[in-house]
Design a protein around this motif. Sequence first.
Motif, PDB file in Angstrom:
ATOM      1  N   PRO A  57       0.832  -1.200   0.000  1.00  0.00           N
ATOM      2  CA  PRO A  57       0.000   0.000   0.000  1.00  0.00           C
ATOM      3  C   PRO A  57       0.868   1.252   0.000  1.00  0.00           C
ATOM      4  CG  PRO A  57      -0.681  -1.523   1.740  1.00  0.00           C
ATOM      5  CD  PRO A  57       0.588  -2.048   1.163  1.00  0.00           C
ATOM      6  N   GLY A  58       0.408   2.286  -0.661  1.00  0.00           N
ATOM      7  CA  GLY A  58       1.154   3.536  -0.718  1.00  0.00           C
ATOM      8  C   GLY A  58       1.310   4.200   0.638  1.00  0.00           C
ATOM      9  N   SER A  59       0.479   3.837   1.575  1.00  0.00           N
ATOM     10  CA  SER A  59       0.537   4.447   2.903  1.00  0.00           C
ATOM     11  C   SER A  59       1.522   3.746   3.841  1.00  0.00           C
ATOM     12  CB  SER A  59      -0.860   4.421   3.530  1.00  0.00           C
ATOM     13  OG  SER A  59      -1.314   3.085   3.645  1.00  0.00           O
ATOM     14  N   THR A  60       2.201   2.712   3.375  1.00  0.00           N
ATOM     15  CA  THR A  60       3.142   1.972   4.225  1.00  0.00           C
ATOM     16  C   THR A  60       4.340   2.848   4.560  1.00  0.00           C
ATOM     17  OG1 THR A  60       2.516  -0.063   3.093  1.00  0.00           O
ATOM     18  CG2 THR A  60       4.504  -0.138   4.419  1.00  0.00           C
ATOM     19  N   LYS A  61       4.712   2.864   5.824  1.00  0.00           N
ATOM     20  CA  LYS A  61       5.865   3.657   6.260  1.00  0.00           C
ATOM     21  C   LYS A  61       7.150   3.004   5.756  1.00  0.00           C
ATOM     22  CE  LYS A  61       3.635   5.412  10.362  1.00  0.00           C
ATOM     23  NZ  LYS A  61       3.643   5.531  11.805  1.00  0.00           N
ATOM     24  N   CYS A  62       8.142   3.818   5.497  1.00  0.00           N
ATOM     25  CA  CYS A  62       9.413   3.333   4.945  1.00  0.00           C
ATOM     26  C   CYS A  62      10.075   2.296   5.855  1.00  0.00           C
ATOM     27  CB  CYS A  62      10.368   4.492   4.701  1.00  0.00           C
ATOM     28  SG  CYS A  62       9.896   5.485   3.280  1.00  0.00           S
ATOM     29  N   ASP A  63      10.043   2.521   7.175  1.00  0.00           N
ATOM     30  CA  ASP A  63      10.642   1.562   8.103  1.00  0.00           C
ATOM     31  C   ASP A  63       9.945   0.207   8.018  1.00  0.00           C
ATOM     32  OD1 ASP A  63      12.475   3.396   8.993  1.00  0.00           O
ATOM     33  OD2 ASP A  63      11.353   3.931  10.811  1.00  0.00           O
ATOM     34  N   ASP A  64       8.611   0.235   7.986  1.00  0.00           N
ATOM     35  CA  ASP A  64       7.858  -1.023   7.890  1.00  0.00           C
ATOM     36  C   ASP A  64       8.128  -1.721   6.566  1.00  0.00           C
ATOM     37  OD1 ASP A  64       6.785  -0.426  10.361  1.00  0.00           O
ATOM     38  OD2 ASP A  64       4.924   0.421   9.528  1.00  0.00           O
ATOM     39  N   LEU A  65       8.189  -0.946   5.500  1.00  0.00           N
ATOM     40  CA  LEU A  65       8.440  -1.513   4.179  1.00  0.00           C
ATOM     41  C   LEU A  65       9.833  -2.126   4.111  1.00  0.00           C
ATOM     42  CD1 LEU A  65       7.354  -1.940   1.332  1.00  0.00           C
ATOM     43  CD2 LEU A  65       8.293   0.284   0.730  1.00  0.00           C
TER      44      LEU A  65
END
Length: 130
Positions: A42-50
């Motif tokens: 999802p585009g809303s995923t945070k960079c750290d989580d991704l």
Amino acid sequence: TDCYCSGCERSQLEVQTRAMVLLVVKRGGSEDESKQFLYEAPGSTKCDDLTRELAEVHNLRLKVSRLTAAADELAKHGPMKPPEQQGLEDTTPMLEDLQDDGTVKKRIPDRGPKYCPDPTERRTGNGAQW
């Protein structure tokens, strides 16, 4: 219906949460496709989580790669030798081959019909090639 035009009454936040991003993850900038994978998030995923998710997927891919390589070696060169025999040729006398009178009894290697010697001398060479 899904509408992403600017004149729609749906809120901009709703559109952002539904947008997906397709990532092409390449290892070391290699163009080799076996070292690449696609990942959709999802585009809303945070960079750290991704980053965490991508690292987990990458590490799982490496584990699977090592498992398939080990299975190929097992099929080709057979099971592992006992630790005390690894690195030794089949004809190398072992301590249990030493007889009471000081002579060494000749060791006859156990080689099956599909014998394929292991270049690292860690496996028996009796693989299951078909």
